[in-house]
Design a protein around this motif. Structure first.
Motif, PDB file in Angstrom:
ATOM      1  N   HIS A 291       0.866  -1.213  -0.059  1.00 28.70           N
ATOM      2  CA  HIS A 291       0.003  -0.022  -0.007  1.00 28.70           C
ATOM      3  C   HIS A 291       0.893   1.054   0.087  1.00 28.70           C
ATOM      4  N   PRO A 292       0.634   2.066  -0.908  1.00 27.24           N
ATOM      5  CA  PRO A 292       1.638   3.360  -0.640  1.00 27.24           C
ATOM      6  C   PRO A 292       1.429   3.936   0.451  1.00 27.24           C
ATOM      7  N   LEU A 293       0.547   4.322   1.356  1.00 27.65           N
ATOM      8  CA  LEU A 293       0.511   4.740   2.646  1.00 27.65           C
ATOM      9  C   LEU A 293       1.785   4.247   3.320  1.00 27.65           C
ATOM     10  N   TYR A 294       2.173   3.052   3.120  1.00 28.73           N
ATOM     11  CA  TYR A 294       3.084   2.339   4.000  1.00 28.73           C
ATOM     12  C   TYR A 294       4.531   2.980   4.032  1.00 28.73           C
ATOM     13  N   HIS A 295       4.745   3.654   2.692  1.00 26.61           N
ATOM     14  CA  HIS A 295       6.008   4.151   2.779  1.00 26.61           C
ATOM     15  C   HIS A 295       5.894   5.956   2.876  1.00 26.61           C
ATOM     16  N   HIS A 296       4.604   6.189   2.495  1.00 25.26           N
ATOM     17  CA  HIS A 296       4.335   7.758   2.476  1.00 25.26           C
ATOM     18  C   HIS A 296       3.731   8.469   3.999  1.00 25.26           C
ATOM     19  N   LEU A 297       3.172   7.504   4.620  1.00 32.88           N
ATOM     20  CA  LEU A 297       2.507   8.123   5.979  1.00 32.88           C
ATOM     21  C   LEU A 297       3.598   7.924   7.181  1.00 32.88           C
ATOM     22  N   LYS A 298       3.820   8.963   7.550  1.00 36.85           N
ATOM     23  CA  LYS A 298       4.840   8.933   8.918  1.00 36.85           C
ATOM     24  C   LYS A 298       4.112   9.448  10.050  1.00 36.85           C
ATOM     25  N   SER A 299       4.316   8.861  11.309  1.00 39.57           N
ATOM     26  CA  SER A 299       3.723   9.244  12.249  1.00 39.57           C
ATOM     27  C   SER A 299       4.645   9.639  13.522  1.00 39.57           C
ATOM     28  N   VAL A 300       4.175  10.445  14.320  1.00 40.39           N
ATOM     29  CA  VAL A 300       4.976  11.087  15.246  1.00 40.39           C
ATOM     30  C   VAL A 300       4.008  11.623  16.555  1.00 40.39           C
ATOM     31  N   SER A 301       4.198  11.100  17.645  1.00 44.33           N
ATOM     32  CA  SER A 301       3.426  11.463  18.889  1.00 44.33           C
ATOM     33  C   SER A 301       3.903  12.903  19.303  1.00 44.33           C
ATOM     34  N   TRP A 302       3.167  13.313  20.144  1.00 39.70           N
ATOM     35  CA  TRP A 302       3.263  14.776  20.413  1.00 39.70           C
ATOM     36  C   TRP A 302       4.729  14.692  21.353  1.00 39.70           C
ATOM     37  N   LEU A 303       4.738  13.486  22.209  1.00 41.53           N
ATOM     38  CA  LEU A 303       5.677  13.327  23.090  1.00 41.53           C
ATOM     39  C   LEU A 303       7.090  13.148  22.372  1.00 41.53           C
ATOM     40  N   GLN A 304       7.095  12.289  21.190  1.00 47.81           N
ATOM     41  CA  GLN A 304       8.183  12.210  20.408  1.00 47.81           C
ATOM     42  C   GLN A 304       8.655  13.380  19.619  1.00 47.81           C
ATOM     43  N   LEU A 305       7.809  14.326  19.535  1.00 46.31           N
ATOM     44  CA  LEU A 305       7.951  15.621  18.787  1.00 46.31           C
ATOM     45  C   LEU A 305       8.596  16.555  19.700  1.00 46.31           C
ATOM     46  N   LEU A 306       7.921  16.760  20.887  1.00 46.80           N
ATOM     47  CA  LEU A 306       8.488  17.804  21.839  1.00 46.80           C
ATOM     48  C   LEU A 306       9.552  17.437  22.706  1.00 46.80           C
ATOM     49  N   HIS A 307       9.612  15.908  23.113  1.00 47.09           N
ATOM     50  CA  HIS A 307      10.437  15.550  23.969  1.00 47.09           C
ATOM     51  C   HIS A 307      11.145  14.333  23.817  1.00 47.09           C
ATOM     52  N   PRO A 308      11.664  14.101  22.504  1.00 53.18           N
ATOM     53  CA  PRO A 308      11.870  12.754  22.028  1.00 53.18           C
ATOM     54  C   PRO A 308      12.745  11.777  23.064  1.00 53.18           C
ATOM     55  N   SER A 309      13.593  12.646  23.900  1.00 50.94           N
ATOM     56  CA  SER A 309      14.540  11.795  24.864  1.00 50.94           C
ATOM     57  C   SER A 309      13.487  11.028  25.992  1.00 50.94           C
ATOM     58  N   GLU A 310      12.086  11.523  26.114  1.00 45.62           N
ATOM     59  CA  GLU A 310      11.340  10.620  26.883  1.00 45.62           C
ATOM     60  C   GLU A 310      10.750   9.669  26.242  1.00 45.62           C
ATOM     61  N   ASP A 311      10.687   9.254  25.266  1.00 44.26           N
ATOM     62  CA  ASP A 311       9.841   8.386  24.552  1.00 44.26           C
ATOM     63  C   ASP A 311      10.939   7.064  24.234  1.00 44.26           C
ATOM     64  N   PRO A 312      10.586   5.980  24.953  1.00 46.81           N
ATOM     65  CA  PRO A 312      11.484   4.731  24.771  1.00 46.81           C
ATOM     66  C   PRO A 312      11.704   4.400  23.373  1.00 46.81           C
ATOM     67  N   SER A 313      10.655   4.582  22.733  1.00 49.16           N
ATOM     68  CA  SER A 313      11.057   4.153  21.166  1.00 49.16           C
ATOM     69  C   SER A 313      12.268   4.774  20.629  1.00 49.16           C
ATOM     70  N   TYR A 314      12.425   6.108  20.891  1.00 50.48           N
ATOM     71  CA  TYR A 314      13.379   6.819  20.444  1.00 50.48           C
ATOM     72  C   TYR A 314      14.908   6.700  20.852  1.00 50.48           C
ATOM     73  N   ILE A 315      14.856   5.767  21.905  1.00 51.29           N
ATOM     74  CA  ILE A 315      16.115   5.396  22.675  1.00 51.29           C
ATOM     75  C   ILE A 315      16.782   4.231  21.908  1.00 51.29           C
ATOM     76  N   GLU A 316      18.002   4.672  21.459  1.00 46.52           N
ATOM     77  CA  GLU A 316      18.660   3.488  20.769  1.00 46.52           C
ATOM     78  C   GLU A 316      18.704   2.068  21.509  1.00 46.52           C
ATOM     79  N   PRO A 317      18.376   1.024  21.008  1.00 43.22           N
ATOM     80  CA  PRO A 317      18.533  -0.338  21.583  1.00 43.22           C
ATOM     81  C   PRO A 317      20.096  -0.628  21.519  1.00 43.22           C
ATOM     82  N   GLU A 318      20.804  -1.126  22.704  1.00 40.70           N
ATOM     83  CA  GLU A 318      22.174  -1.224  22.418  1.00 40.70           C
ATOM     84  C   GLU A 318      22.507  -2.258  21.214  1.00 40.70           C
ATOM     85  N   PRO A 319      23.584  -1.719  20.364  1.00 40.05           N
ATOM     86  CA  PRO A 319      23.764  -2.544  19.382  1.00 40.05           C
ATOM     87  C   PRO A 319      24.523  -3.709  19.784  1.00 40.05           C
ATOM     88  N   LEU A 320      24.265  -4.848  19.328  1.00 39.32           N
ATOM     89  CA  LEU A 320      25.075  -6.254  19.705  1.00 39.32           C
ATOM     90  C   LEU A 320      26.098  -6.386  18.580  1.00 39.32           C
TER      91      LEU A 320
END
Lengths: 552, 645
Positions: free
Chosen positions: B414-443
């Motif tokens: 579906h074209p929306l798969y690549h063209h739709l992006k979503s960001v929550s208000w928390l991610q936008l304004l305070h990204p460091s508080e969002d767990p999914s923005y924090i990089e998982p430790e690379p192995l």
């Protein structure tokens, strides 16, 4: 210029030379101008836009980020006349030398414009909305509330082909281009060639050619207007997306000689008719030659109309089949149409014609749009003497207070009057008695001091009040005072036109029905395979159906 | 797209009663439309839209249920019949057309009757309720017979005026005809369908408003747009990217996506569905090619490869160069030598940016074999995108299910798969508080190899999610969007305060609200008077050398000044020409001699639109010119002066 994208569709980050930019002075006061770096101008600063709000040399507009606030410049508008006169004289004398003279000047640097002390404008890229507000009017313009609704209802999507008849001033043309735009035709074909070399090249190319790009087919009866629109479209970098034809569509229909057999033009998905008699054009918008019965009923529609008398006489002649019938419509899609007519009589005729020709979902609509003005209404005694506010009492309390004040002042005034009177009397008596000026002076000063004392207890006079209001104004924050109100703006368009919408479904013959039935049988087979590929049910199953189609 | 009815798509059935019914066409199932009957779904597959069908079933003496296409002439019979007022003409018409319609009685003479004789008496209909029920049970041909009988047994049918007769026939046919019309479920139909039931769920949006929103927001297909960067060399400017705040369950997103050509799964009907729609393909080709122009060395070869295997079906789950298309251009452009003050040059210079200039060397390596199709990760396209800012951890886009897009488990085709992006208000304004923005430790490779396959899968999934989130959040925070569309129940001022700075210069800001009041307030926050006060306060602050710096690019919101936050919830200098407007369509009945506006229509919210243009205010003191009130000197935009409203 042909290779750079249109500023309407992809303006880039900065204003660029030789492309259209718009100078916004007020909300509805916009100046379109093709930005030019050339020095070939009467002004020392190069090309200049002179407005009520200052002069803007193009050198200050070029290479600015879009949306920048541009400050006006000091431009010497006075000496220009003399200069041009001089040049003219030179032309009279010897044409050759003036030419060299001019080129000399172009190579020379532009005078750098000095910023004026006041005045500014904003530089914005063109869009159908801003263009609609500032385009050169040739005919009645289709405004944003109308065209936005029309394009929404016509379901015009990127890649569609749309016919527009009665291009007029071109406001709808620009909006339609934006709606159908899906890329530039030439570009796509060339990149395809480069991208897919090798063995499967031919195969891929054949597939790619089927890819439709959005296109607007615009028709205009008036030759001069058609040419003008053609120029504008070229200037706006849209010429690859718009095909303008100067033609009487009542007579000659909508088919365009196509350059390739693969793409019969216009192959339209949507139609917009802004014509005085849309019902006369409808007979050309059919999938197959219309039956004589349908034509007769369409003709009978137009018969009683007085303005279309010439057209109706020409109608019967049309149906001598000169060349094989070719439909201007896309055979694979349901055609959406909209006609735009100001009068109800036009609507009834159009609708009857649409019914006779088999259009469905006929709907007539009128768009009522208005803009609202928002402002703060300030009412109250503190507004006395101020502009843009109502200085009457805001509350009953205020009114009562004011009345009291007036009464108090009156009382004291009368008291003073009385005193004065008495004083005068006394003085007169004293004069009679022969007493001298010294006492009167004492009396005066005494009275004055008395008066001042009294005034302190007195409600302020009008003069004092106005002074006080002025003094207060410096500390007041007017932008958040008063009551916030909204109302319709004074200029109101109460009627633009009636919009008639209709849909012409795909043609559906007995053969098609049989084929579809066979396909449905295929479904029984497909469904078993479908379960095997549970996850990808949608794309897979569609693959089958389209594959079947190709087989047949 | 809507050329014919496809399996597993949603369609709308309009029943004779005018009721709309939305259903998914599943092959080999039966469709039940209540009292009007039942029919197999396969009878609709492959048929065109907008046709009206009549159900012919066993009761009509058929061995199995069939559908008859009702021709347009029959549907319009009534309106056309009375079209020709002179009887001679109407007779001629029927003879010539050779069609006889059983609903319309050919009474030969239509004279204007008056309603002088009309009696308001229900007893004039001689058929009783029971008799009609029996007729229905007997199953006469698709209801027409019933209607005829009812009409025949009306004592005073001849006394009716032609208008009231037409009304009567219409009423009866609505009740008894076994017909339905199949309509495509597009934005207009969906809006109408939801409005009738639960308008509040879509904030009472009407089609008029949707049209206005997409026009004023300058929504169009941006797949051919160039990828251009701002002067800082990192943030993207334009490129057909819009910000959306949508509390309508995805209707606004769908309407915008339709205009951008990314709503419907596959547009070209002859194209096998495995291929991505032409639009997205064009976009795709744009991104990597952009890299070609700027990348160098080994990077170039890789990028070239990316641009080769263009047509995507996205079904492969390879993830090697997951972040190439999104992050590479940015890297590339930041190192781009031309992205200094002369950037404007490079931006407008066709050779460096125009997709038509494909370096010739890129095609040579791939000549002999078809390179593997690289996987393009979700939400990775650089142009023609919608970025939705949402309040909950997931956006509510439930209405997109009608367009075969499930936001919970999106299909890559579906074209929306690549063209739709979503960001929550928390991610936008305070990204460091969002767990999914924090990089998982690379192995490391060794550790990975020692992991159980399920754990490894988990690790990759987390990495992928982080990559997607950080890519989208970073891109969004860098701004440069072409426009902002808001249809939210939240206070508009708080939204605009955060999002207007992310809109590029001359980008459009559009806020929809069902009610005028929130927008009136918003207009006031951007009023001339407030702007003037803001600027004078700003210059005063500058004089004192405290807070409120003028940042022309990202806009100082006066965030640090608590006192100002009350008076200036938004920076009023960032928007030009704020306008409040509304539009409403009035529907008419068009019948010969009976044309008038509809007698009733829906009330409810009017629907208002706030529109404005994002501008970059000039630095320093700016004075307006124009017909001021005699006062020569005025700080900035005074009332009645230039660039008003």
């Amino acid at each position: 210029m042909a290779t750079s994208p249109s500023p309407f569709l992809d303006p880039g980050t900065h204003s660029a030379p030789n492309s259209l930019g718009i100078l916004q002075l007020k909300r509805d006061h916009l100046i379109p101008t093709v930005l030019s770096p050339s020095t070939n101008s009467d002004y020392a600063e190069g090309k200049v836009e002179n407005t009520r709000f200052g002069s803007y040399p193009h050198s200050t507009l070029l290479n600015q980020p879009w949306g920048t606030q541009i400050l006006a410049s000091v431009v010497d508008t006075g000496s220009r006349g003399a200069k041009s006169k001089k040049r003219k004289r030179e032309v009279d004398e010897e044409g050759q030398r003036t030419l060299t003279h001019e080129t000399d000047e172009t190579s020379g640097d532009l005078v750098k414009a000095a910023t004026a002390s006041s005045g500014f404008a904003h530089l914005i890229p063109p869009s159908p909305e801003t263009w609609t507000l500032c385009l050169p009017h040739r005919t009645q313009v289709v405004y944003t509330p109308d065209y936005s609704y029309i394009l929404q209802r016509l379901k015009v999507r990127p890649g569609d082909h749309i016919i527009e008849a009665g291009a007029g001033s071109g406001s709808f043309t620009h909006a339609a281009v934006r709606a159908v735009f899906s890329g530039y035709l030439e570009e796509a074909t060339t990149t395809n060639g480069v991208e897919h070399p090798g063995g499967e090249h031919g195969d891929v190319a054949a597939k790619k050619r089927k890819k439709r790009h959005g296109q607007v087919y615009s028709f205009e009866f008036h030759e001069k207007r058609a040419n003008q629109l053609q120029n504008e479209i070229g200037e706006h970098g849209l010429d690859r997306l718009v095909t303008i034809t100067n033609r009487d569509v009542y007579q000659d229909g909508f088919c365009i000689p196509s350059d390739s057999e693969m793409e019969p033009a216009p192959d339209a998905d949507a139609i917009f008719l802004d014509l005085p008699a849309p019902w006369l054009a409808l007979k050309h918008l059919t999938r197959s030659p219309p039956s004589s019965a349908a034509l007769k009923s369409v003709a009978s529609v137009s018969d009683p109309s007085t303005p279309a008398a010439i057209d109706s006489t020409s109608t019967p002649q049309l149906y001598i089949p000169l060349k094989p019938f070719r439909s201007p419509l896309n055979p694979k899609s349901a055609i959406r149409i909209c006609t735009f007519s100001p009068c109800i009589e036009q609507v009834t005729k159009t609708v009857s014609a649409l019914r006779s020709l088999g259009w469905l979902e006929i709907d007539m609509v009128e768009i009522l749009s208005k803009r609202l003005e928002v402002r703060r209404e300030r009412i109250g005694l503190q507004e006395e003497g101020l502009r843009g506010a109502n200085p009457s009492a805001a509350t009953v309390k205020e009114a009562v207070q004011r009345l009291r004040d007036v009464e108090d002042r009156a009382k004291i005034f009368h008291g003073l009057q009385k005193e004065k009177q008495e004083k005068i009397m006394r003085r007169a008596e004293a004069k009679k008695r022969g007493e001298k000026v010294v006492q009167s002076k004492e009396d005066k000063t005494g009275a004055d001091g008395d008066g001042k004392k009294r005034v302190e207890g007195l409600p302020p006079s009008k003069h004092d009040r106005l002074e006080q209001v002025k003094k207060d104004l410096a500390t007041r924050e007017l932008f958040k005072e008063g009551r916030l109100i909204h109302r319709t703006e004074p200029e109101l368009k109460t009627h633009t036109s009636y919009l008639v919408f209709a849909v012409l479904p795909r043609e559906w013959s007995r053969d098609d029905e049989e084929k579809a039935k066979l396909n449905a049988m295929g479904w029984r087979v497909a469904i078993f395979e479908l379960y095997a590929h549970k996850q990808k049910s949608i794309p897979f199953s569609e693959n089958i159906s389209s594959g079947k189609k190709e087989l047949e | 797209m809507h050329s014919h009815i496809r399996p597993h798509t949603h369609v709308v059935l309009r029943l004779p009663s005018g009721i709309l019914k939305v259903l998914e066409i599943k092959p080999n199932t039966n469709i039940n439309i209540g009292k009007f009957g039942t029919f197999p779904a396969n009878l609709l597959l492959g048929r065109p839209y907008y046709l009206t069908f009549e159900i012919l079933d066993k009761e009509d003496g058929r061995s199995k249920t069939e559908l008859r296409v009702v021709p347009a002439a029959e549907l319009h019979a009534e309106a056309l019949g009375s079209d020709h007022v002179t009887p001679a003409e109407s007779r001629e018409e029927t003879v010539e057309g050779g069609v006889e319609f059983d609903i319309v009685r050919d009474d030969g003479e239509v004279i204007m009757r008056s309603n002088r004789l009309t009696l308001d008496d229900p007893s004039r209909q001689t058929l009783s309720m029971e008799e009609i029920e029996e007729l229905k049970k007997a199953g006469t041909t698709s209801g027409k017979e019933i209607i005829e009988k009812i009409m025949a047994s009306h004592l005073a049918i001849d006394e009716k005026t032609s208008f009231s007769l037409a009304k009567y026939t219409l009423r009866k046919s609505r009740k008894y005809l076994k017909r339905f019309t199949v309509l495509p479920l597009d934005i207009g139909m969906l809006t109408e369908f939801i409005t009738e039931r639960e308008a509040y769920k879509i904030m009472e949006l009407r089609e008029e408003s949707l049209g206005l929103i997409s026009s004023w927001a300058n929504i169009h297909c941006g797949s051919a747009s160039r990828v251009l960067t701002a002067r800082d060399g990192v943030s993207q400017i334009g490129g057909g990217r819009w910000l959306v705040v949508d509390d309508t369950g995805g209707l606004v997103v769908a309407a915008l996506a339709e205009k951008m050509g990314i709503l419907y799964p596959n547009k070209d009907e002859d194209q096998p569905s495995g291929e991505v729609s032409p639009v997205s393909e064009a976009t795709l080709s744009n991104g990597p090619k952009q890299q070609d122009a700027t990348l160098n060395g080994g990077e170039k070869a890789r990028a070239a490869e990316t641009s080769q295997g263009l047509p995507q079906n996205g079904l492969d789950i390879e993830m090697a160069d997951a972040d190439v298309p999104a992050s590479a251009p940015q890297e590339a452009q930041s190192s781009d030598p031309t992205s200094d003050p002369a950037n404007s040059q490079s931006a407008n210079d066709p050779p460096s940016t125009s997709p038509s200039k494909e370096p010739a060397n890129s095609k040579t390596p791939s000549l002999p074999r078809k390179p593997p199709r690289p996987h393009i990760p979700q939400s990775a396209f650089p142009t023609n995108t919608l970025t939705i800012i949402h309040t909950n951890s997931q956006p509510n886009l439930s209405l997109l299910k009608y367009f075969s897009f499930d936001p919970g488990a999106p299909t890559p085709s579906h074209p929306l798969y690549h063209h739709l992006k979503s960001v929550s208000w928390l991610q936008l304004l305070h990204p460091s508080e969002d767990p999914s923005y924090i990089e998982p430790e690379p192995l490391s490779e060794e550790v990975l190899a020692s992991l159980k396959s399920s754990k490894r899968g988990n690790y990759y999934r987390k990495r992928r999610r982080w990559e997607r989130t950080s890519r989208v959040v970073d891109e969004t925070r860098r701004g440069g969007f072409d426009g902002l569309v808001v249809a939210s129940v939240m206070d508009p001022a708080t939204i605009l305060k955060a999002l207007v700075p992310l809109v590029r210069g001359a980008g459009r800001v559009v806020v929809y609200n069902p009610n005028a009041e929130p927008l009136v307030e918003l207009c006031d926050f951007y009023s001339k008077e407030r702007r003037t006060a803001y600027i004078s306060r700003q210059t005063a602050h500058l004089g004192k050398g405290t807070g409120l710096g003028i940042k022309s690019e990202n806009g100082g919101n006066g965030e640090d000044d608590v006192e100002d936050a009350d008076d200036f919830p938004v920076n009023p200098t960032l928007l030009l020409a704020p306008t409040l407007q509304t539009a409403r369509a009035r529907h008419w009945q068009v019948l010969p001699g009976r044309t008038h506006p509809m007698m009733t229509s829906r009330g409810g919210a009017e629907g208002y639109l706030f529109t404005a243009t994002r501008v970059l205010p000039a630095e320093g003191k700016v004075e307006a010119r124009g017909h001021g009130r005699g006062k020569k000197r005025k700080v900035a935009v005074g009332p009645d002066t230039a660039v008003s409203v």
